[in-house]
Design a protein around this motif. Sequence first.
Motif, PDB file in Angstrom:
ATOM      1  N   UNK A 246      33.842  22.308  38.191  1.00  0.00           N
ATOM      2  CA  UNK A 246      34.338  21.150  38.920  1.00  0.00           C
ATOM      3  C   UNK A 246      33.238  20.591  39.822  1.00  0.00           C
TER       4      UNK A 246
ATOM      5  N   UNK B  18      40.704  37.877  38.076  1.00  0.00           N
ATOM      6  CA  UNK B  18      40.911  38.387  39.434  1.00  0.00           C
ATOM      7  C   UNK B  18      41.374  39.837  39.389  1.00  0.00           C
TER       8      UNK B  18
ATOM      9  N   UNK C 159      33.725  34.090  44.558  1.00  0.00           N
ATOM     10  CA  UNK C 159      33.769  32.656  44.839  1.00  0.00           C
ATOM     11  C   UNK C 159      33.779  31.882  43.541  1.00  0.00           C
ATOM     12  N   UNK C 160      34.157  30.621  43.620  1.00  0.00           N
ATOM     13  CA  UNK C 160      34.193  29.742  42.456  1.00  0.00           C
ATOM     14  C   UNK C 160      33.000  28.804  42.522  1.00  0.00           C
ATOM     15  N   UNK C 161      32.297  28.700  41.415  1.00  0.00           N
ATOM     16  CA  UNK C 161      31.115  27.840  41.382  1.00  0.00           C
ATOM     17  C   UNK C 161      31.534  26.379  41.248  1.00  0.00           C
ATOM     18  N   UNK C 162      30.837  25.525  41.979  1.00  0.00           N
ATOM     19  CA  UNK C 162      31.078  24.084  41.857  1.00  0.00           C
ATOM     20  C   UNK C 162      29.734  23.399  41.647  1.00  0.00           C
TER      21      UNK C 162
ATOM     22  N   UNK D  26      43.116  32.516  34.845  1.00  0.00           N
ATOM     23  CA  UNK D  26      42.189  33.118  35.813  1.00  0.00           C
ATOM     24  C   UNK D  26      42.680  34.466  36.320  1.00  0.00           C
ATOM     25  N   UNK D  27      43.976  34.685  36.199  1.00  0.00           N
ATOM     26  CA  UNK D  27      44.546  35.912  36.771  1.00  0.00           C
ATOM     27  C   UNK D  27      43.898  37.182  36.213  1.00  0.00           C
TER      28      UNK D  27
ATOM     29  N   UNK E 292      34.338  28.521  36.458  1.00  0.00           N
ATOM     30  CA  UNK E 292      35.543  28.311  35.652  1.00  0.00           C
ATOM     31  C   UNK E 292      35.498  26.925  35.025  1.00  0.00           C
TER      32      UNK E 292
ATOM     33  N   UNK F 149      36.783  23.452  33.691  1.00  0.00           N
ATOM     34  CA  UNK F 149      37.812  22.602  34.299  1.00  0.00           C
ATOM     35  C   UNK F 149      39.116  22.574  33.503  1.00  0.00           C
TER      36      UNK F 149
ATOM     37  N   UNK G  55      40.716  24.993  32.192  1.00  0.00           N
ATOM     38  CA  UNK G  55      41.546  26.192  32.292  1.00  0.00           C
ATOM     39  C   UNK G  55      42.608  26.031  33.366  1.00  0.00           C
ATOM     40  N   UNK G  56      43.693  26.777  33.187  1.00  0.00           N
ATOM     41  CA  UNK G  56      44.744  26.781  34.205  1.00  0.00           C
ATOM     42  C   UNK G  56      44.649  28.090  35.007  1.00  0.00           C
ATOM     43  N   UNK G  57      45.414  28.140  36.084  1.00  0.00           N
ATOM     44  CA  UNK G  57      45.335  29.304  36.972  1.00  0.00           C
ATOM     45  C   UNK G  57      45.792  30.576  36.264  1.00  0.00           C
ATOM     46  N   UNK G  58      46.719  30.437  35.349  1.00  0.00           N
ATOM     47  CA  UNK G  58      47.223  31.622  34.644  1.00  0.00           C
ATOM     48  C   UNK G  58      46.097  32.289  33.840  1.00  0.00           C
TER      49      UNK G  58
END
Lengths: 174, 187
Positions: free
Chosen positions: A62, A155, A167-170, A151-152, A142, A144, A146-149
Amino acid sequence: MNNKQLFAENWQTCLFRIKDRLEIPIQWYPFPAMIGFMLVMILGGHLLTDLNPRLGARVQVIPLESDRLPDGGIWLGVYEKDEEIHVITSDRKKFSWAQNSVDIENFEPLIRYLKLKTLEEAESTVIKMKSSAITSRAVIAVDQHLKYVHLRPILYSLAKANISRYGFETRIIN
Amino acid sequence: MTASMTLQSKISKTKKRLSDTSWYLPIIILASIGLMVTLSFLLRATSMAGKYGIVTSEIPLVSVPFDQSSEVGNTINTLTVETTTPVIVLTKNRFIFGDLDAFTTNIDSLRNKFSVSHVDGAPDLLNLIKDIEKWLFGRASRSNISSQGLGILIPQGEIPTPIVIQTIQSLKASKHFEKIVLGSGFQ
């Protein structure tokens, strides 16, 4: 003109032609070697400084203004392809599982890899007698789409590998 | 040397002069250098990264007792997840926020949770921050509950990750939250 003179004239003509041909300098001969040598130098110079870990990872992160990402850390690129979630690491290791997978066994290879990285970091800390908060942090790039599900599992894998800081790369665009 | 041989020698020398390709060498060298420079730029362009940032988050650790007298223990800055820790739930249609107690022990109560609806399908982060600020200030003045700087964000599964990351960034930028913990859901 008798035969003797004709013969003398013919071989002298041939001799002149051979002399002419051998006197033409072959200008191109050093260049294949030179091109090869310079290619090796350029490739070696770029590879020595390490390749961008994002090469080959089809991850579109993102674009968002955020804190500047320092070098180092455990980099993971996450993207979707052919209804599978793919995870690629900075040292080109790949892990994948089905998009809707809930079986924890599928995440075990990633968990093993993360545990190995934390172990390496711990060993490095002991030897250097210095720890870095940056190198022990996980950076997740991540895609763009993809959905949060999706990513679980990542994590969950981080938690199982005892990595608490991530952290999430931007992408920073000026 | 006969006249014909002299003539042939002159012819070959003329041919050689007319086919003088001494300018080939500089052209070839320049082309090689140009090729090397172009390759160098292309390789560097593919290997160099752009500017990247990071939006940080945390996974909570289980606290264990440690030696309070040691110097290491005193320098570790910790935040604790408590029943008063703010929780923000991100659903498809709205944000719902309250403290942790409101989503656990007192989940049935409607008066301890607040919602901020999305605008045209997009999360209304500005109003969320404003409402959270009012709520934090209100509970600090009523119940003397101070904000630790810790927040828990629980997105629904179908929320796209860019929205999750933007929400984390906005919450951290609001100065009310120093650390954000991502939750996976309620069980």
